[in-house]
Design a protein around this motif. Structure first.
Motif, PDB file in Angstrom:
ATOM      1  N   SER A  34       2.131  -2.022 -12.379  1.00  0.00           N
ATOM      2  CA  SER A  34       1.605  -0.866 -13.105  1.00  0.00           C
ATOM      3  C   SER A  34       2.713   0.006 -13.683  1.00  0.00           C
ATOM      4  N   HIS A  84       0.628   3.395 -13.963  1.00  0.00           N
ATOM      5  CA  HIS A  84       0.742   3.808 -12.565  1.00  0.00           C
ATOM      6  C   HIS A  84       0.323   5.269 -12.388  1.00  0.00           C
ATOM      7  N   SER A 107       1.186   5.171  -6.789  1.00  0.00           N
ATOM      8  CA  SER A 107       1.367   3.728  -7.001  1.00  0.00           C
ATOM      9  C   SER A 107       2.646   3.250  -6.319  1.00  0.00           C
ATOM     10  N   LYS A 139      -9.918  -3.574 -11.397  1.00  0.00           N
ATOM     11  CA  LYS A 139      -8.550  -4.050 -11.558  1.00  0.00           C
ATOM     12  C   LYS A 139      -8.529  -5.388 -12.294  1.00  0.00           C
TER      13      LYS A 139
END
Length: 149
Positions: free
Chosen positions: A10, A16, A20, A127
């Motif tokens: 990410s 992100h 993250s 995701k």
């Protein structure tokens, strides 16, 4: 010996959040013992903490020539993401477009379908859908611009 180490995941895509984790990818020269067959063949090294995968140069190039999306992501990563790099890596990066072929349609298509199946099987795994969308944009860039942004 590392040829390149870079921030991946990410943080590479700019998606992100503050919580993250960090993912790393890279390419290494295989140990001499592995090349000379005095030790088992070296293909890649992985760690869990931090999440890192380092490919041996031979495996990396084999997969790059097959237009593997995970490998092209490393090869086309911006120099700003490189934490360590060498002259050999900079030469490979300069010639990164040489590995692209029509095969990119098939490899990216397969990865996109796989992520969409995962989205369906996991009842809306956001995701997986995000990965499918990212891969779609990437293959579009490659096919239209001849580059991976």
């Amino acid at each position: 010996m590392y040829l390149v180490k870079l921030v991946a995941g990410s943080r590479l895509y700019g998606t992100h959040s503050s919580d993250s984790d960090y993912d790393y990818r890279g390419v290494m020269l295989e140990p001499v013992e592995s090349i000379s067959r005095l030790a088992p063949r070296f293909e890649q090294h992985e760690t869990k903490k931090p999440d890192a995968t380092y490919f041996g140069l031979q495996k990396f190039m084999r997969l790059a020539l097959q237009n593997n999306p995970n490998i092209l992501e490393i090869l086309f990563a911006s120099p700003q993401t490189w934490q360590l790099n060498t002259d050999v890596w900079r030469q490979l990066h300069e010639r990164r477009h040489d590995v692209l072929s029509e095969q990119v349609r098939r490899t990216y298509g397969g990865y996109i379908r796989s992520q969409l199946r995962q989205f369906e099987q996991k009842k809306g795994d956001a995701k997986a859908l995000a990965h499918a969308l990212r891969l779609s944009y990437q293959v579009w860039d490659i096919l239209i611009d001849g580059d991976l942004n």
